[in-house]
Motif scaffolding. Structure first.
Motif, mmCIF file in Angstrom:
data_model
loop_
_atom_site.group_PDB
_atom_site.id
_atom_site.type_symbol
_atom_site.label_atom_id
_atom_site.label_comp_id
_atom_site.label_asym_id
_atom_site.label_seq_id
_atom_site.Cartn_x
_atom_site.Cartn_y
_atom_site.Cartn_z
ATOM 1 N N PHE A 62 0.828 -1.203 0.000
ATOM 2 C CA PHE A 62 0.000 0.000 0.000
ATOM 3 C C PHE A 62 0.870 1.263 0.000
ATOM 4 C CE2 PHE A 62 -3.507 -2.694 1.641
ATOM 5 C CZ PHE A 62 -4.477 -2.314 0.724
ATOM 6 N N TRP A 63 1.915 1.270 0.780
ATOM 7 C CA TRP A 63 2.770 2.435 0.957
ATOM 8 C C TRP A 63 4.024 2.246 0.098
ATOM 9 C CZ3 TRP A 63 6.205 3.404 5.772
ATOM 10 C CH2 TRP A 63 6.688 4.713 5.765
ATOM 11 N N ARG A 64 3.929 2.614 -1.165
ATOM 12 C CA ARG A 64 5.002 2.348 -2.128
ATOM 13 C C ARG A 64 6.308 3.021 -1.751
ATOM 14 N NH1 ARG A 64 4.155 2.530 -8.127
ATOM 15 N NH2 ARG A 64 6.054 1.351 -7.856
ATOM 16 N N LYS A 65 6.245 4.212 -1.237
ATOM 17 C CA LYS A 65 7.469 4.944 -0.889
ATOM 18 C C LYS A 65 8.009 4.533 0.480
ATOM 19 C CE LYS A 65 7.553 7.399 -4.597
ATOM 20 N NZ LYS A 65 8.592 7.199 -5.587
ATOM 21 N N GLY A 66 7.291 3.663 1.172
ATOM 22 C CA GLY A 66 7.721 3.240 2.506
ATOM 23 C C GLY A 66 9.025 2.485 2.485
ATOM 24 N N LEU A 67 9.192 1.636 1.482
ATOM 25 C CA LEU A 67 10.430 0.866 1.376
ATOM 26 C C LEU A 67 11.614 1.794 1.100
ATOM 27 C CD1 LEU A 67 11.387 -2.019 1.565
ATOM 28 C CD2 LEU A 67 11.007 -2.246 -0.875
ATOM 29 N N ASP A 68 11.398 2.793 0.252
ATOM 30 C CA ASP A 68 12.446 3.781 -0.003
ATOM 31 C C ASP A 68 12.774 4.553 1.274
ATOM 32 O OD1 ASP A 68 12.516 3.105 -2.710
ATOM 33 O OD2 ASP A 68 10.958 4.567 -3.212
ATOM 34 N N PHE A 69 11.737 4.915 2.015
ATOM 35 C CA PHE A 69 11.917 5.690 3.250
ATOM 36 C C PHE A 69 12.713 4.900 4.285
ATOM 37 C CE2 PHE A 69 10.323 6.859 7.496
ATOM 38 C CZ PHE A 69 10.743 8.188 7.526
ATOM 39 N N VAL A 70 12.312 3.649 4.524
ATOM 40 C CA VAL A 70 12.994 2.819 5.536
ATOM 41 C C VAL A 70 14.429 2.529 5.097
ATOM 42 C CG1 VAL A 70 12.974 0.585 6.700
ATOM 43 C CG2 VAL A 70 10.845 1.832 6.375
ATOM 44 N N SER A 71 14.621 2.252 3.815
ATOM 45 C CA SER A 71 15.977 2.009 3.311
ATOM 46 C C SER A 71 16.856 3.234 3.508
ATOM 47 C CB SER A 71 15.937 1.652 1.827
ATOM 48 O OG SER A 71 15.227 0.467 1.615
ATOM 49 N N GLY A 72 16.288 4.405 3.221
ATOM 50 C CA GLY A 72 17.039 5.639 3.407
ATOM 51 C C GLY A 72 17.414 5.883 4.860
ATOM 52 N N LEU A 73 16.488 5.570 5.772
ATOM 53 C CA LEU A 73 16.784 5.736 7.201
ATOM 54 C C LEU A 73 17.948 4.863 7.645
ATOM 55 C CD1 LEU A 73 13.276 5.860 8.931
ATOM 56 C CD2 LEU A 73 14.927 7.720 8.715
ATOM 57 N N LEU A 74 18.036 3.683 7.072
ATOM 58 C CA LEU A 74 19.089 2.746 7.462
ATOM 59 C C LEU A 74 20.375 2.921 6.659
ATOM 60 C CD1 LEU A 74 16.889 -0.443 7.904
ATOM 61 C CD2 LEU A 74 17.802 1.044 9.689
ATOM 62 N N GLY A 75 20.346 3.830 5.691
ATOM 63 C CA GLY A 75 21.547 4.083 4.897
ATOM 64 C C GLY A 75 21.766 3.083 3.787
ATOM 65 N N ILE A 76 20.729 2.382 3.393
ATOM 66 C CA ILE A 76 20.819 1.416 2.297
ATOM 67 C C ILE A 76 20.330 2.132 1.040
ATOM 68 C CG2 ILE A 76 20.011 -0.802 1.428
ATOM 69 C CD1 ILE A 76 19.624 -1.621 4.389
ATOM 70 N N TYR A 77 21.160 2.143 0.006
ATOM 71 C CA TYR A 77 20.866 2.954 -1.169
ATOM 72 C C TYR A 77 19.798 2.347 -2.071
ATOM 73 C CZ TYR A 77 24.978 5.475 0.288
ATOM 74 O OH TYR A 77 25.876 6.200 1.022
ATOM 75 N N GLU A 78 19.718 1.055 -2.136
ATOM 76 C CA GLU A 78 18.735 0.399 -3.005
ATOM 77 C C GLU A 78 17.728 -0.372 -2.160
ATOM 78 O OE1 GLU A 78 18.479 0.627 -6.328
ATOM 79 O OE2 GLU A 78 20.164 2.037 -6.320
ATOM 80 N N PRO A 79 16.454 -0.072 -2.263
ATOM 81 C CA PRO A 79 15.427 -0.778 -1.483
ATOM 82 C C PRO A 79 15.422 -2.303 -1.663
ATOM 83 C CG PRO A 79 14.509 1.207 -2.414
ATOM 84 C CD PRO A 79 15.876 1.056 -3.004
ATOM 85 N N PRO A 80 15.668 -2.834 -2.878
ATOM 86 C CA PRO A 80 15.723 -4.303 -2.990
ATOM 87 C C PRO A 80 16.822 -4.924 -2.131
ATOM 88 C CG PRO A 80 15.394 -3.358 -5.144
ATOM 89 C CD PRO A 80 15.684 -2.213 -4.209
ATOM 90 N N ASN A 81 17.926 -4.202 -1.942
ATOM 91 C CA ASN A 81 18.985 -4.712 -1.054
ATOM 92 C C ASN A 81 18.490 -4.798 0.385
ATOM 93 O OD1 ASN A 81 20.755 -4.872 -3.181
ATOM 94 N ND2 ASN A 81 21.736 -2.917 -2.742
ATOM 95 N N PHE A 82 17.676 -3.838 0.788
ATOM 96 C CA PHE A 82 17.088 -3.866 2.130
ATOM 97 C C PHE A 82 16.175 -5.076 2.289
ATOM 98 C CE2 PHE A 82 13.327 -2.651 4.690
ATOM 99 C CZ PHE A 82 13.922 -2.674 5.929
ATOM 100 N N VAL A 83 15.346 -5.331 1.271
ATOM 101 C CA VAL A 83 14.429 -6.478 1.321
ATOM 102 C C VAL A 83 15.224 -7.774 1.406
ATOM 103 C CG1 VAL A 83 12.682 -7.775 0.043
ATOM 104 C CG2 VAL A 83 12.576 -5.283 0.106
#
Length: 113
Positions: free
Chosen positions: A48-69
């Motif tokens: 539902f929250w498409r930008k949520g993955l980008d937001f959480v990845s950014g908070l953790l300093g991970i540049y690519e959201p798929p890497n966070f997943v």
């Protein structure tokens, strides 16, 4: 809403209902189902929250959201495997103890006959 979002939401909801069905049928214990339900909750949330993955990845300093997943998935799998290993080890000890007690009881019954 894009097709992939709708597909992810439907798949997550179906998986949640499948887990609940396994619990009701007694094929999955509640303590093991918590992990699956929490994972599907996060899948639905990020669907539902498409930008949520980008937001959480950014908070953790991970540049690519798929890497966070991927990293999060591997970490959760390792923790869950460790937990299941502890459960299996405990059950193995319990089975050994039960087998020994049965052997002692069998010996007592045979000695009385």
């Amino acid at each position: 809403m894009e097709k992939i979002q709708v597909l992810a939401i439907i798949a997550s909801l179906l998986f949640t209902f499948f887990v609940i069905r396994l619990i009701i049928k007694g094929k999955l214990r509640e303590e093991y189902s918590v992990v699956w339900i929490v994972c599907t909750f996060f899948l639905i949330l990020f669907s539902f929250w498409r930008k949520g993955l980008d937001f959480v990845s950014g908070l953790l300093g991970i540049y690519e959201p798929p890497n966070f997943v991927f990293t999060t998935s591997v970490f959760v799998i390792f923790i869950y495997l460790l937990y299941l290993s502890v459960v299996v080890s405990k059950l193995q000890d319990q089975n050994k103890k039960l087998a020994q007690e049965i052997a002692l009881l069998k010996q007592q019954i045979e000695s009385k006959s």
